[in-house]
Write a protein that holds these residues in place. Structure first.
Motif, short mmCIF file in Angstrom:
data_model
loop_
_atom_site.label_atom_id
_atom_site.label_comp_id
_atom_site.label_asym_id
_atom_site.label_seq_id
_atom_site.Cartn_x
_atom_site.Cartn_y
_atom_site.Cartn_z
N GLU A 69 53.44 52.55 29.94
CA GLU A 69 54.23 52.51 28.70
C GLU A 69 55.73 52.48 29.00
O GLU A 69 56.46 51.68 28.45
N TYR A 70 56.17 53.35 29.92
CA TYR A 70 57.63 53.31 30.15
C TYR A 70 58.05 52.09 30.96
O TYR A 70 59.16 51.57 30.77
N ALA A 71 57.18 51.58 31.85
CA ALA A 71 57.54 50.35 32.58
C ALA A 71 57.72 49.21 31.58
O ALA A 71 58.62 48.37 31.71
N ARG A 72 56.86 49.20 30.55
CA ARG A 72 56.97 48.15 29.53
C ARG A 72 58.26 48.30 28.72
O ARG A 72 58.95 47.33 28.43
N GLU A 73 58.59 49.57 28.40
CA GLU A 73 59.84 49.83 27.66
C GLU A 73 61.05 49.30 28.44
O GLU A 73 61.95 48.69 27.87
N THR A 74 61.04 49.56 29.75
CA THR A 74 62.15 49.10 30.59
C THR A 74 62.23 47.58 30.54
O THR A 74 63.31 47.00 30.35
N GLU A 75 61.06 46.95 30.67
CA GLU A 75 61.02 45.49 30.65
C GLU A 75 61.53 44.93 29.33
O GLU A 75 62.29 43.95 29.31
N GLU A 76 61.12 45.58 28.22
CA GLU A 76 61.56 45.12 26.89
C GLU A 76 63.08 45.23 26.75
O GLU A 76 63.73 44.36 26.19
N PHE A 77 63.61 46.34 27.28
CA PHE A 77 65.06 46.55 27.21
C PHE A 77 65.79 45.45 27.97
O PHE A 77 66.77 44.88 27.51
N GLN A 78 65.26 45.14 29.16
CA GLN A 78 65.86 44.05 29.97
C GLN A 78 65.82 42.74 29.20
O GLN A 78 66.79 41.99 29.17
N LYS A 79 64.65 42.48 28.59
CA LYS A 79 64.48 41.21 27.86
C LYS A 79 65.50 41.09 26.75
O LYS A 79 66.09 40.04 26.54
N GLU A 80 65.69 42.21 26.01
CA GLU A 80 66.62 42.18 24.89
C GLU A 80 68.04 41.87 25.37
O GLU A 80 68.76 41.10 24.73
N LEU A 81 68.41 42.46 26.50
CA LEU A 81 69.74 42.16 27.05
C LEU A 81 69.83 40.69 27.44
O LEU A 81 70.84 40.02 27.17
N PHE A 128 63.10 68.43 31.65
CA PHE A 128 63.63 67.10 31.35
C PHE A 128 62.55 66.16 30.81
O PHE A 128 62.65 64.94 30.96
N ASN A 129 61.51 66.76 30.23
CA ASN A 129 60.46 65.96 29.59
C ASN A 129 59.62 65.11 30.55
O ASN A 129 59.08 64.08 30.14
N PHE A 130 59.57 65.50 31.81
CA PHE A 130 58.66 64.84 32.75
C PHE A 130 57.38 65.67 32.81
O PHE A 130 57.45 66.90 32.85
N THR A 131 56.23 64.99 32.81
CA THR A 131 54.97 65.71 33.01
C THR A 131 54.33 65.17 34.27
O THR A 131 54.06 63.97 34.37
N LEU A 132 54.12 66.05 35.24
CA LEU A 132 53.51 65.59 36.49
C LEU A 132 52.01 65.44 36.31
O LEU A 132 51.37 66.28 35.68
N GLU A 133 51.46 64.35 36.87
CA GLU A 133 50.03 64.11 36.71
C GLU A 133 49.32 64.17 38.05
O GLU A 133 48.38 63.44 38.29
N GLY A 190 56.26 61.97 27.30
CA GLY A 190 54.86 61.78 26.92
C GLY A 190 54.31 60.39 27.23
O GLY A 190 53.13 60.13 27.11
N MET A 191 55.19 59.47 27.67
CA MET A 191 54.74 58.09 27.93
C MET A 191 54.14 57.96 29.33
O MET A 191 54.66 58.53 30.29
N SER A 192 53.06 57.18 29.42
CA SER A 192 52.46 56.92 30.72
C SER A 192 53.33 55.91 31.48
O SER A 192 54.20 55.25 30.89
N PHE A 193 53.03 55.74 32.77
CA PHE A 193 53.79 54.79 33.58
C PHE A 193 53.82 53.41 32.94
O PHE A 193 54.86 52.78 32.81
#
Ligand code: B12
Length: 544
Positions: free
Chosen positions: A474-486, A433-438, A469-472
């Protein structure tokens, strides 16, 4: 002779207003112990008092100013604000330890005074979990003869992994606890051995043993949860709203969700039994606010109970979870007339590809669209949850989800980044599912993970996995951006179903205002204000 129990819960420092709702899980366990001849007290530290003690005189003017700026004036904290918050939050962390030590002393005193035989601790994620492990250690050190058991959501998710970081529990209970806790009580009095008890994990000569899983099949004949003041200490200070355990289990097998493992196939109470519980709560506890607990309340239960509420002309208000397909034919007007104020749907994505490939979700978007429309039309506050960015997410799928939300306009959309839990389909096959454990110890790192309560997710310690492939960060920011757009498009992103109900009970016209006000109180540690809010709700007759 019956055994003598304490059941306790602390989910950590209170974080959201609904932390102050009574805990139905502990209340049902107490009822089971009591009906089987045992003695029990519930100690619930998820209270405004705990908040008050943690913030006790800790240089509050700065945090109050910053909280006002963020939650009331809706302005961004400045860089100096962030520095100040760092200093304040480390001071609060220290005070939290002091308060948790005092709670430990309080519990030890009660153990001593009441000759307690067993302590059952409900385990939650976050700071509550780490503290509960310390509490178990202290109890074992000071009272080597008493039994200490753990159970609850954190055990459902992490199971035997917990025994890799603690030796202080005699057993951990996963899944349904009603039969198990009564058998644990029998083991405490030496009548049976741990080997004979379903739903537990225990250590024997250094090896971890996991017994078979057993669901409560007959929910109809469970006792009513025990909320009386002599058992549930301090219940009068909690919000007068009960979680009603109307059904358990889910027949869907969504890839991210723990329910297929935790609660199995659907089991339910009849509308008649649910009605008895509602009427009992009104008569004995003056409660008229409810939230169904089931992760996917079946349509026959929702409608069947709604009809009976209307027939009996009960003035109650409630909310629940819903599944789009399961509620496709539901008469939402009827459900609304019975007092259902809000329904929370797991949409997860508006992209057919993400729904099937990443979520293994049977959501048909045209059905989701008509359910959202009908639910809103009936005047039910419609909440949808979205997981963004999902595995395999791309620009096209993002747009599909955003377009779907802008077209259907749920009343509130809660957006989260994907959580990766062992035992779920994602957790068992992360790479697929495209998760990479670090990390080489994923379960331990996630189990003990602490959020930074005073900061948005991008300031938190990184979770140990990448998505697409996104770091934490990066994806936390994506989530935030999505919320902002809504939010820019006028869709609220932070009002849950129960927050909506509570906002109405508190007399608010706009739920956002209620949530923001309480976020401000919690953030700034204004426990007196929280207490006033609880009092208002508890004294109000809600307009249904
Ligand atoms: C209703 C609900 C609440 C209610 C009521 C509390 C409750 N019963 O859990 C309220 C609104 C208070 C609540 C609050 C929170 N919740 Co909540 N909540 C739920 C929800 C929707 C249903 C829970 C429920 O009623 N289940 C039915 C009851 C009977 O089960 P139970 O309480 O777990 O208890 C049974 C067993 O676990 C076991 N058991 C429990 N404790 C013990 C202890 C011992 C010793 C033994 C033997 C057995 C045992 O026996 C019980 C009877 O079968 C679940 C999601 C879901 N659908 O499961 C999330 C869920 C449990 N909540 C969650 C969270 C995170 C929270 C919060 C921490 C939110 C926050 N602040 O950020 C708070 C903190 C809780 C608090 N008390 O302050 C998470 C837990 C994740 C985790 N690992 O901790 C869940 C799983 C949702 C999610 N997927 O994120 N919640």
């Amino acid at each position: 002779m019956g055994t003598n129990w304490l059941l306790m819960s602390i989910a950590g420092m209170p974080k959201i207003f609904s932390d102050f709702i009574p805990d139905n899980g502990l209340a049902i366990l107490a009822a089971c112990l009591k009906t089987n001849g045992h003695y029990v007290k519930i100690l619930d530290y998820n209270t405004a008092d705990t908040l008050q003690k943690i913030f006790d005189g800790r240089g509050l003017s700065d945090i109050r100013r910053i909280a006002e700026k963020v939650f009331i004036e809706k302005r961004k904290p400045s860089i100096p604000d962030i520095f100040k918050l760092k200093v304040i939050s480390s001071r609060i962390e220290k005070q939290k330890q002091v308060v948790f030590d005092r709670i430990t002393d309080d519990i030890c005193e009660k153990v001593k005074q009441n000759s307690i035989d067993a302590v059952g601790i409900k385990l939650w994620a976050g700071d509550g979990f780490n503290y509960s492990l310390l509490l178990a250690r202290k109890l074992k050190e000071r009272f080597p003869d008493i039994k200490v058991f753990g159970g609850g959501p954190q055990v459902d998710i992490f199971q035997e992994e917990i025994f890799k970081i603690t030796d202080d529990f005699d057993a951990l209970c996963f899944g349904d606890g009603e039969e198990t806790i009564v058998l644990l009580a029998e083991s405490v009095s030496g009548k049976i051995s741990l080997k004979e008890i379903p739903n537990i994990i225990f250590k024997n000569n250094g090896s971890i043993i996991k017994n078979n899983k057993k669901f409560v099949e007959d929910m109809e004949n469970l006792p009513f949860p025990e909320y009386s003041q002599d058992v549930y200490e301090g219940i009068e200070n909690k919000i007068r709203m009960f979680v009603l355990d109307e059904s358990r289990g889910c027949n869907n097998h969504c890839a991210f969700c723990i329910h297929p493992v935790k609660s199995g196939k659907v089991r339910k109470k009849t509308p008649e039994r649910i009605m008895k519980e509602i009427e009992y709560s009104i008569e004995n506890s003056r409660v008229n606010l409810f939230r169904y607990a089931g992760s996917s309340t079946p349509a026959d239960i929702l409608e069947g109970t709604a009809k009976k509420i209307i027939e009996k002309n009960l003035k109650i208000a409630y909310t629940c979870f819903g599944h789009f397909e399961a509620l496709a034919e539901t008469d939402f007007q009827l459900v609304r007339s019975s007092g259902c104020m809000s329904i929370f749907f797991g949409l997860e994505s508006g992209s057919p590809e993400i729904l099937s490939r990443a979520m293994h979700k049977r959501n048909c978007l045209s059905i989701a669209e008509s359910v959202i429309r009908n639910c809103k039309k009936a005047g039910i506050f419609t909440v949808c949850s979205v997981i963004y960015p999902a595995p395999f997410e791309n620009r096209k799928t993002r747009k599909e989800t955003m377009d779907f939300l802008l077209k259907t306009r749920p009343d509130s959309v809660l957006v989260q980044f994907p959580g990766l839990y062992p035992q779920t389909v994602w957790g068992r096959n992360p790479a697929k599912f495209n998760f990479t454990l670090e990390t080489d110890n994923y379960a331990r790192d996630v189990m003990t993970y602490q959020i930074k309560q005073f900061f948005p997710p991008r300031y938190w310690k990184s979770l140990p996995y990448r998505i697409n492939g996104m770091s934490f960060k990066e994806y936390a920011r994506e989530t935030e951006e999505f919320q902002k757009e809504l939010a820019i498009s006028g869709i609220t992103t932070f009002v849950s179903d129960e927050a909506y109900l509570l906002s109405k009970a508190a007399g608010f016209k706009h739920p956002e205002e209620f949530v923001n006000k309480n976020r401000y109180f919690l953030f700034a540690g204004l426990a007196e204000e929280i207490k006033k809010e609880i009092e208002t709700i508890n004294n109000n007759i809600i307009e249904v």
